[in-house]
Write a protein that holds these residues in place. Structure first.
Motif, PDB file in Angstrom:
ATOM      1  N   GLU A   1     113.094  77.490  40.837  1.00 52.09           N
ATOM      2  CA  GLU A   1     112.934  78.616  41.758  1.00 52.09           C
ATOM      3  C   GLU A   1     112.155  79.769  41.145  1.00 52.09           C
ATOM      4  OE1 GLU A   1     115.828  81.395  44.601  1.00 52.09           O
ATOM      5  OE2 GLU A   1     116.684  79.865  43.284  1.00 52.09           O
ATOM      6  N   SER A   2     112.219  79.913  39.811  1.00 51.97           N
ATOM      7  CA  SER A   2     111.529  81.028  39.158  1.00 51.97           C
ATOM      8  C   SER A   2     110.010  80.938  39.297  1.00 51.97           C
ATOM      9  CB  SER A   2     111.903  81.089  37.671  1.00 51.97           C
ATOM     10  OG  SER A   2     111.408  79.951  36.977  1.00 51.97           O
ATOM     11  N   LYS A   3     109.505  79.760  39.614  1.00 48.11           N
ATOM     12  CA  LYS A   3     108.054  79.576  39.766  1.00 48.11           C
ATOM     13  C   LYS A   3     107.594  79.658  41.223  1.00 48.11           C
ATOM     14  CE  LYS A   3     107.724  78.849  35.348  1.00 48.11           C
ATOM     15  NZ  LYS A   3     107.229  77.605  34.757  1.00 48.11           N
ATOM     16  N   ALA A   4     108.529  79.833  42.149  1.00 49.47           N
ATOM     17  CA  ALA A   4     108.198  79.743  43.570  1.00 49.47           C
ATOM     18  C   ALA A   4     107.209  80.825  44.010  1.00 49.47           C
ATOM     19  CB  ALA A   4     109.472  79.813  44.410  1.00 49.47           C
ATOM     20  N   GLU A   5     107.363  82.051  43.531  1.00 55.04           N
ATOM     21  CA  GLU A   5     106.447  83.134  43.920  1.00 55.04           C
ATOM     22  C   GLU A   5     105.029  82.830  43.448  1.00 55.04           C
ATOM     23  OE1 GLU A   5     106.539  85.834  45.682  1.00 55.04           O
ATOM     24  OE2 GLU A   5     108.661  86.181  46.101  1.00 55.04           O
ATOM     25  N   ALA A   6     104.904  82.389  42.198  1.00 57.34           N
ATOM     26  CA  ALA A   6     103.580  82.063  41.670  1.00 57.34           C
ATOM     27  C   ALA A   6     102.954  80.899  42.429  1.00 57.34           C
ATOM     28  CB  ALA A   6     103.683  81.740  40.178  1.00 57.34           C
ATOM     29  N   VAL A   7     103.759  79.903  42.769  1.00 65.66           N
ATOM     30  CA  VAL A   7     103.255  78.756  43.535  1.00 65.66           C
ATOM     31  C   VAL A   7     102.817  79.188  44.924  1.00 65.66           C
ATOM     32  CG1 VAL A   7     103.949  76.582  44.624  1.00 65.66           C
ATOM     33  CG2 VAL A   7     104.541  77.026  42.230  1.00 65.66           C
ATOM     34  N   LYS A   8     103.558  80.099  45.552  1.00 67.02           N
ATOM     35  CA  LYS A   8     103.194  80.601  46.878  1.00 67.02           C
ATOM     36  C   LYS A   8     101.790  81.215  46.860  1.00 67.02           C
ATOM     37  CE  LYS A   8     103.907  81.935  51.182  1.00 67.02           C
ATOM     38  NZ  LYS A   8     102.624  82.606  51.466  1.00 67.02           N
ATOM     39  N   ALA A   9     101.441  81.881  45.763  1.00 59.98           N
ATOM     40  CA  ALA A   9     100.112  82.494  45.651  1.00 59.98           C
ATOM     41  C   ALA A   9      99.006  81.443  45.667  1.00 59.98           C
ATOM     42  CB  ALA A   9     100.024  83.332  44.380  1.00 59.98           C
ATOM     43  N   LEU A  10      99.321  80.212  45.270  1.00 64.62           N
ATOM     44  CA  LEU A  10      98.327  79.136  45.305  1.00 64.62           C
ATOM     45  C   LEU A  10      98.020  78.712  46.735  1.00 64.62           C
ATOM     46  CD1 LEU A  10      99.601  76.887  42.376  1.00 64.62           C
ATOM     47  CD2 LEU A  10      97.800  78.617  42.315  1.00 64.62           C
ATOM     48  N   GLU A  11      98.952  78.936  47.637  1.00 61.09           N
ATOM     49  CA  GLU A  11      98.764  78.590  49.044  1.00 61.09           C
ATOM     50  C   GLU A  11      98.055  79.702  49.812  1.00 61.09           C
ATOM     51  OE1 GLU A  11     101.769  76.895  52.407  1.00 61.09           O
ATOM     52  OE2 GLU A  11     102.247  78.879  51.599  1.00 61.09           O
ATOM     53  N   ASP A  12      98.262  80.946  49.396  1.00 59.31           N
ATOM     54  CA  ASP A  12      97.692  82.090  50.118  1.00 59.31           C
ATOM     55  C   ASP A  12      96.167  82.093  50.030  1.00 59.31           C
ATOM     56  OD1 ASP A  12     100.249  82.910  50.741  1.00 59.31           O
ATOM     57  OD2 ASP A  12     100.396  84.314  49.053  1.00 59.31           O
TER      58      ASP A  12
ATOM     59  N   PHE B   1      93.661  83.920  48.964  1.00 66.40           N
ATOM     60  CA  PHE B   1      93.004  84.898  48.113  1.00 66.40           C
ATOM     61  C   PHE B   1      92.918  84.350  46.695  1.00 66.40           C
ATOM     62  CE2 PHE B   1      97.468  85.770  47.273  1.00 66.40           C
ATOM     63  CZ  PHE B   1      97.488  86.036  45.912  1.00 66.40           C
ATOM     64  N   ILE B   2      92.044  84.965  45.910  1.00 63.81           N
ATOM     65  CA  ILE B   2      92.058  84.753  44.468  1.00 63.81           C
ATOM     66  C   ILE B   2      92.117  86.116  43.811  1.00 63.81           C
ATOM     67  CG2 ILE B   2      90.864  82.532  44.516  1.00 63.81           C
ATOM     68  CD1 ILE B   2      88.322  83.965  43.676  1.00 63.81           C
ATOM     69  N   SER B   3      92.758  86.190  42.655  1.00 63.14           N
ATOM     70  CA  SER B   3      92.918  87.466  41.967  1.00 63.14           C
ATOM     71  C   SER B   3      93.118  87.234  40.483  1.00 63.14           C
ATOM     72  CB  SER B   3      94.122  88.225  42.530  1.00 63.14           C
ATOM     73  OG  SER B   3      94.414  89.376  41.743  1.00 63.14           O
ATOM     74  N   THR B   4      92.475  88.049  39.674  1.00 62.39           N
ATOM     75  CA  THR B   4      92.709  87.969  38.226  1.00 62.39           C
ATOM     76  C   THR B   4      94.122  88.417  37.876  1.00 62.39           C
ATOM     77  OG1 THR B   4      91.831  90.198  37.854  1.00 62.39           O
ATOM     78  CG2 THR B   4      90.271  88.368  37.702  1.00 62.39           C
ATOM     79  N   HIS B   5      94.791  89.069  38.818  1.00 61.07           N
ATOM     80  CA  HIS B   5      96.175  89.484  38.576  1.00 61.07           C
ATOM     81  C   HIS B   5      97.159  88.331  38.812  1.00 61.07           C
ATOM     82  CE1 HIS B   5      95.189  93.683  37.872  1.00 61.07           C
ATOM     83  NE2 HIS B   5      94.351  93.599  38.893  1.00 61.07           N
ATOM     84  N   VAL B   6      96.666  87.256  39.371  1.00 56.76           N
ATOM     85  CA  VAL B   6      97.422  85.988  39.454  1.00 56.76           C
ATOM     86  C   VAL B   6      96.439  84.909  38.997  1.00 56.76           C
ATOM     87  CG1 VAL B   6      98.875  84.486  40.871  1.00 56.76           C
ATOM     88  CG2 VAL B   6      98.632  86.912  41.463  1.00 56.76           C
ATOM     89  N   PRO B   7      96.280  84.733  37.690  1.00 57.19           N
ATOM     90  CA  PRO B   7      95.200  83.878  37.180  1.00 57.19           C
ATOM     91  C   PRO B   7      95.158  82.480  37.765  1.00 57.19           C
ATOM     92  CG  PRO B   7      96.113  85.186  35.400  1.00 57.19           C
ATOM     93  CD  PRO B   7      96.995  85.435  36.595  1.00 57.19           C
ATOM     94  N   ALA B   8      96.315  81.908  38.083  1.00 61.64           N
ATOM     95  CA  ALA B   8      96.333  80.547  38.619  1.00 61.64           C
ATOM     96  C   ALA B   8      95.593  80.438  39.939  1.00 61.64           C
ATOM     97  CB  ALA B   8      97.771  80.062  38.787  1.00 61.64           C
ATOM     98  N   THR B   9      95.428  81.533  40.675  1.00 60.66           N
ATOM     99  CA  THR B   9      94.732  81.452  41.964  1.00 60.66           C
ATOM    100  C   THR B   9      93.263  81.094  41.785  1.00 60.66           C
ATOM    101  OG1 THR B   9      94.238  83.843  41.992  1.00 60.66           O
ATOM    102  CG2 THR B   9      96.285  83.120  43.052  1.00 60.66           C
ATOM    103  N   LEU B  10      92.718  81.280  40.593  1.00 62.66           N
ATOM    104  CA  LEU B  10      91.328  80.906  40.356  1.00 62.66           C
ATOM    105  C   LEU B  10      91.131  79.391  40.399  1.00 62.66           C
ATOM    106  CD1 LEU B  10      90.996  83.655  37.763  1.00 62.66           C
ATOM    107  CD2 LEU B  10      89.243  83.346  39.483  1.00 62.66           C
ATOM    108  N   LEU B  11      92.231  78.644  40.323  1.00 65.39           N
ATOM    109  CA  LEU B  11      92.141  77.192  40.444  1.00 65.39           C
ATOM    110  C   LEU B  11      91.655  76.771  41.833  1.00 65.39           C
ATOM    111  CD1 LEU B  11      95.454  76.125  38.651  1.00 65.39           C
ATOM    112  CD2 LEU B  11      93.137  76.111  37.699  1.00 65.39           C
TER     113      LEU B  11
END
Length: 243
Positions: free
Chosen positions: A200-211, A213-223
């Motif tokens: 569950e601790s990773k759920a917020e970060a994973v949600k950003a992969l679905e949204d 947008f991309i942001s350097t403030h959530v580096p994984a979104t660059l994937l």
């Protein structure tokens, strides 16, 4: 970006192992980009099981690891070289000379980081890169910042990353505050990417992969800029996904 969701971490690990094994079966001298931490541990157990069953052969495989703590030598039990030896390399027929982990000890870490990028290039690039994801969205030790490094570099670890890794050390004060890590450019240059997340601790970060947008403030979104990314999740890590 493809999302694969499983009931349990063990099922997710088995699926990730099969993705990695397929690369090795397809290309006997594959260059594997490997990660450490709790996320890929189950995958490595499954890979070892497949090796012991005669399903895969590591004799020609080469590996490149994402990162290493600054100040820890390879024989330190919390170094990432030690992790890889313990959780994978000591249990398969890989040539240790073909396994590469960034050096976290040396007088000129910047020069060693540059040499690491040259090594990746000389190997012909990475065929498949395994990643975990931090609760703050970091991949490797590319932490949230206004700007991100493209190449291998020395990274300052965020307090939340130090706190998350403290469970592996005797005390929080023992956790290194810096690491040598592959940059975003090196990660995105891999031909294929497998990102593993559980809990569950990773759920917020994973949600950003679905949204959207991309942001350097959530580096994984660059994937999202990569053409072949598979995100392998247990149901807890996927709990905030909506699509």
């Amino acid at each position: 970006m493809k999302f694969k969701i499983f009931e349990t971490y063990e099922e997710a690990s088995a699926y990730s192992a099969e993705l990695l094994a397929e690369v090795i079966r397809t290309k006997r001298d594959a260059v594997l980009g490997l990660a450490t931490g709790s996320s890929p541990e189950g995958m490595y157990k499954e890979i070892i099981r497949r090796y012991e069953a005669g399903e895969i052969d590591f004799s020609q495989v080469k590996s490149i690891n994402l990162d290493e703590y600054v100040g820890l030598t390879g024989d330190h039990d919390q170094s990432y070289r030690y992790f890889m030896d313990t959780h994978l390399f000591n249990h398969v027929n890989i040539n240790k000379a073909n396994t590469h982990v960034p050096q976290g000890v040396g007088q000129d870490l910047a020069a060693l980081a540059k040499a690491y990028d040259e090594l990746i290039e000389n190997l012909g690039g990475i065929d498949v890169q395994v990643l975990g994801i931090g609760a703050n969205g970091h991949i490797g030790f590319n932490e949230p910042e206004h700007e991100l490094h493209l190449k291998t570099h020395v990274a300052e670890l965020k307090p939340e990353t130090i706190e998350a890794n403290a469970r592996f050390f005797e005390s929080r004060d023992d956790v290194p505050t810096k690491a040598v890590t592959m940059g975003i450019g090196a990660i995105l240059s891999a031909k294929k990417i497998i990102l593993i997340a559980s809990g569950e601790s990773k759920a917020e970060a994973v949600k950003a992969l679905e949204d959207d947008f991309i942001s350097t403030h959530v580096p994984a979104t660059l994937l999202k800029l990569h053409a072949d990314v598979t995100v392998v999740l247990d149901k807890e890590a996927a709990s905030l996904l909506t699509k």
